[in-house]
Motif scaffolding. Structure first.
Motif, PDB file in Angstrom:
ATOM      1  N   ASP A   1       3.433   5.879  -3.032  1.00 13.97           N
ATOM      2  CA  ASP A   1       4.695   6.484  -3.465  1.00 13.97           C
ATOM      3  C   ASP A   1       4.769   6.544  -4.986  1.00 13.97           C
ATOM      4  OD1 ASP A   1       7.361   7.531  -3.132  1.00 13.97           O
ATOM      5  OD2 ASP A   1       8.104   5.558  -3.711  1.00 13.97           O
ATOM      6  N   LEU A   2       4.375   5.481  -5.660  1.00 15.26           N
ATOM      7  CA  LEU A   2       4.405   5.471  -7.125  1.00 15.26           C
ATOM      8  C   LEU A   2       3.439   6.498  -7.704  1.00 15.26           C
ATOM      9  CD1 LEU A   2       4.668   1.690  -7.998  1.00 15.26           C
ATOM     10  CD2 LEU A   2       6.378   3.460  -8.340  1.00 15.26           C
ATOM     11  N   ASN A   3       2.285   6.657  -7.090  1.00 17.88           N
ATOM     12  CA  ASN A   3       1.319   7.645  -7.557  1.00 17.88           C
ATOM     13  C   ASN A   3       1.903   9.050  -7.438  1.00 17.88           C
ATOM     14  OD1 ASN A   3      -1.089   8.776  -8.453  1.00 17.88           O
ATOM     15  ND2 ASN A   3      -1.919   8.901  -6.395  1.00 17.88           N
ATOM     16  N   SER A   4       2.529   9.353  -6.312  1.00 13.19           N
ATOM     17  CA  SER A   4       3.115  10.668  -6.096  1.00 13.19           C
ATOM     18  C   SER A   4       4.277  10.924  -7.049  1.00 13.19           C
ATOM     19  CB  SER A   4       3.575  10.787  -4.643  1.00 13.19           C
ATOM     20  OG  SER A   4       4.125  12.045  -4.415  1.00 13.19           O
ATOM     21  N   ARG A   5       5.119   9.930  -7.239  1.00 18.29           N
ATOM     22  CA  ARG A   5       6.265  10.094  -8.148  1.00 18.29           C
ATOM     23  C   ARG A   5       5.803  10.265  -9.585  1.00 18.29           C
ATOM     24  NH1 ARG A   5      10.739   5.732  -6.934  1.00 18.29           N
ATOM     25  NH2 ARG A   5      11.923   7.090  -8.285  1.00 18.29           N
ATOM     26  N   THR A   6       4.780   9.548  -9.976  1.00 26.06           N
ATOM     27  CA  THR A   6       4.251   9.682 -11.335  1.00 26.06           C
ATOM     28  C   THR A   6       3.693  11.080 -11.559  1.00 26.06           C
ATOM     29  OG1 THR A   6       3.729   7.328 -11.405  1.00 26.06           O
ATOM     30  CG2 THR A   6       2.610   8.741 -12.988  1.00 26.06           C
ATOM     31  N   MET A   7       2.960  11.592 -10.588  1.00 24.72           N
ATOM     32  CA  MET A   7       2.414  12.944 -10.721  1.00 24.72           C
ATOM     33  C   MET A   7       3.526  13.981 -10.770  1.00 24.72           C
ATOM     34  SD  MET A   7      -0.772  12.875 -11.205  1.00 24.72           S
ATOM     35  CE  MET A   7      -1.135  14.600 -11.008  1.00 24.72           C
ATOM     36  N   ALA A   8       4.590  13.816  -9.984  1.00 18.90           N
ATOM     37  CA  ALA A   8       5.726  14.743 -10.012  1.00 18.90           C
ATOM     38  C   ALA A   8       6.401  14.719 -11.384  1.00 18.90           C
ATOM     39  CB  ALA A   8       6.727  14.399  -8.916  1.00 18.90           C
ATOM     40  N   GLN A   9       6.513  13.556 -11.994  1.00 22.79           N
ATOM     41  CA  GLN A   9       7.102  13.460 -13.331  1.00 22.79           C
ATOM     42  C   GLN A   9       6.213  14.126 -14.373  1.00 22.79           C
ATOM     43  OE1 GLN A   9       7.863   9.306 -13.925  1.00 22.79           O
ATOM     44  NE2 GLN A   9       9.627   9.291 -12.553  1.00 22.79           N
TER      45      GLN A   9
ATOM     46  N   PRO B   1       7.668  14.979   1.171  1.00 29.71           N
ATOM     47  CA  PRO B   1       8.666  14.607   2.181  1.00 29.71           C
ATOM     48  C   PRO B   1       8.999  13.120   2.127  1.00 29.71           C
ATOM     49  CG  PRO B   1       6.541  15.084   3.196  1.00 29.71           C
ATOM     50  CD  PRO B   1       6.417  15.415   1.751  1.00 29.71           C
ATOM     51  N   GLY B   2      10.291  12.844   2.145  1.00 32.05           N
ATOM     52  CA  GLY B   2      10.744  11.455   2.143  1.00 32.05           C
ATOM     53  C   GLY B   2      10.715  10.785   0.788  1.00 32.05           C
ATOM     54  N   GLN B   3      10.433  11.523  -0.265  1.00 30.84           N
ATOM     55  CA  GLN B   3      10.380  10.928  -1.602  1.00 30.84           C
ATOM     56  C   GLN B   3      11.379  11.621  -2.510  1.00 30.84           C
ATOM     57  OE1 GLN B   3       6.374  11.019  -3.008  1.00 30.84           O
ATOM     58  NE2 GLN B   3       5.602   9.811  -1.336  1.00 30.84           N
ATOM     59  N   SER B   4      11.878  10.886  -3.467  1.00 33.11           N
ATOM     60  CA  SER B   4      12.854  11.468  -4.384  1.00 33.11           C
ATOM     61  C   SER B   4      12.151  12.395  -5.372  1.00 33.11           C
ATOM     62  CB  SER B   4      13.602  10.357  -5.123  1.00 33.11           C
ATOM     63  OG  SER B   4      12.696   9.550  -5.824  1.00 33.11           O
ATOM     64  N   PRO B   5      12.784  13.519  -5.710  1.00 31.45           N
ATOM     65  CA  PRO B   5      12.158  14.467  -6.634  1.00 31.45           C
ATOM     66  C   PRO B   5      12.246  13.978  -8.074  1.00 31.45           C
ATOM     67  CG  PRO B   5      14.323  15.231  -6.018  1.00 31.45           C
ATOM     68  CD  PRO B   5      14.059  13.993  -5.208  1.00 31.45           C
TER      69      PRO B   5
ATOM     70  N   ALA C   1       0.832  -1.210   0.000  1.00 28.69           N
ATOM     71  CA  ALA C   1       0.000   0.000   0.000  1.00 28.69           C
ATOM     72  C   ALA C   1       0.862   1.254   0.000  1.00 28.69           C
ATOM     73  CB  ALA C   1      -0.925  -0.008   1.222  1.00 28.69           C
ATOM     74  N   ARG C   2       1.943   1.266   0.800  1.00 19.60           N
ATOM     75  CA  ARG C   2       2.846   2.421   0.818  1.00 19.60           C
ATOM     76  C   ARG C   2       3.520   2.611  -0.534  1.00 19.60           C
ATOM     77  NH1 ARG C   2       4.252   0.881   5.921  1.00 19.60           N
ATOM     78  NH2 ARG C   2       6.030  -0.273   5.141  1.00 19.60           N
ATOM     79  N   THR C   3       3.934   1.537  -1.162  1.00 17.19           N
ATOM     80  CA  THR C   3       4.588   1.618  -2.469  1.00 17.19           C
ATOM     81  C   THR C   3       3.628   2.167  -3.509  1.00 17.19           C
ATOM     82  OG1 THR C   3       6.011  -0.241  -1.889  1.00 17.19           O
ATOM     83  CG2 THR C   3       5.805   0.277  -4.218  1.00 17.19           C
ATOM     84  N   SER C   4       2.382   1.772  -3.439  1.00 11.28           N
ATOM     85  CA  SER C   4       1.382   2.269  -4.380  1.00 11.28           C
ATOM     86  C   SER C   4       1.207   3.773  -4.253  1.00 11.28           C
ATOM     87  CB  SER C   4       0.048   1.558  -4.147  1.00 11.28           C
ATOM     88  OG  SER C   4      -0.953   2.107  -4.956  1.00 11.28           O
TER      89      SER C   4
END
Length: 139
Positions: A59-67, A125-129, A54-57
């Protein structure tokens, strides 16, 4: 009427379990406790795996939106008739109902004919940009 001859068979009594074999006939309390401990460890591992998934999901959603935000900023810089100013700048962009902070660094390249633009979007916070570097003509 016909009579049947008496049977020579005698009823055989059911075998009795000897006291020494009684322990081998079932599980002891200790064996049950060990089996329960093993199954509970396996269940805990599955619950932990579900939490990590669930945490990975998220995180992937947030990283995808940042990209996506970084690519949108890149397209804006590429299609703008005026080149971006040299140096660092920052700002925010809204996408997906969320504010995304970004930092942009523009440097000269290829003897002033090319601009090297680096856009960095903070994913949280805590995620790669999300970092995107591209070149565009200076004129």
């Amino acid at each position: 009427m016909r009579r049947c001859a008496p049977s020579n068979r005698q009823s055989v009594p059911a075998p009795r379990i000897a006291p020494a074999d009684a322990a081998a006939a079932g599980f002891t309390l200790l064996e049950m406790l060990v089996a329960l401990a093993i199954f509970s460890l396996a269940a805990l591992a599955l619950v932990r795996l579900q939490g990590v998934s669930a945490r990975t999901s998220v995180d992937l959603n947030s990283r995808t939106m940042a990209q996506i935000v970084a690519r949108n900023l890149m397209i804006e810089r590429m299609t703008d008739p005026q080149p971006p100013a040299l140096g660092a700048s920052d700002g925010t962009a809204e996408n997906g109902g969320r504010q995304w902070s970004w930092i942009q660094q523009v440097d000269e390249g290829d003897q002033g004919r090319l601009l090297i633009v680096t856009v960095r979007v903070d994913a949280g916070p805590g995620q790669s940009p999300a970092v995107l570097t591209f070149g565009r003509p200076a004129q």
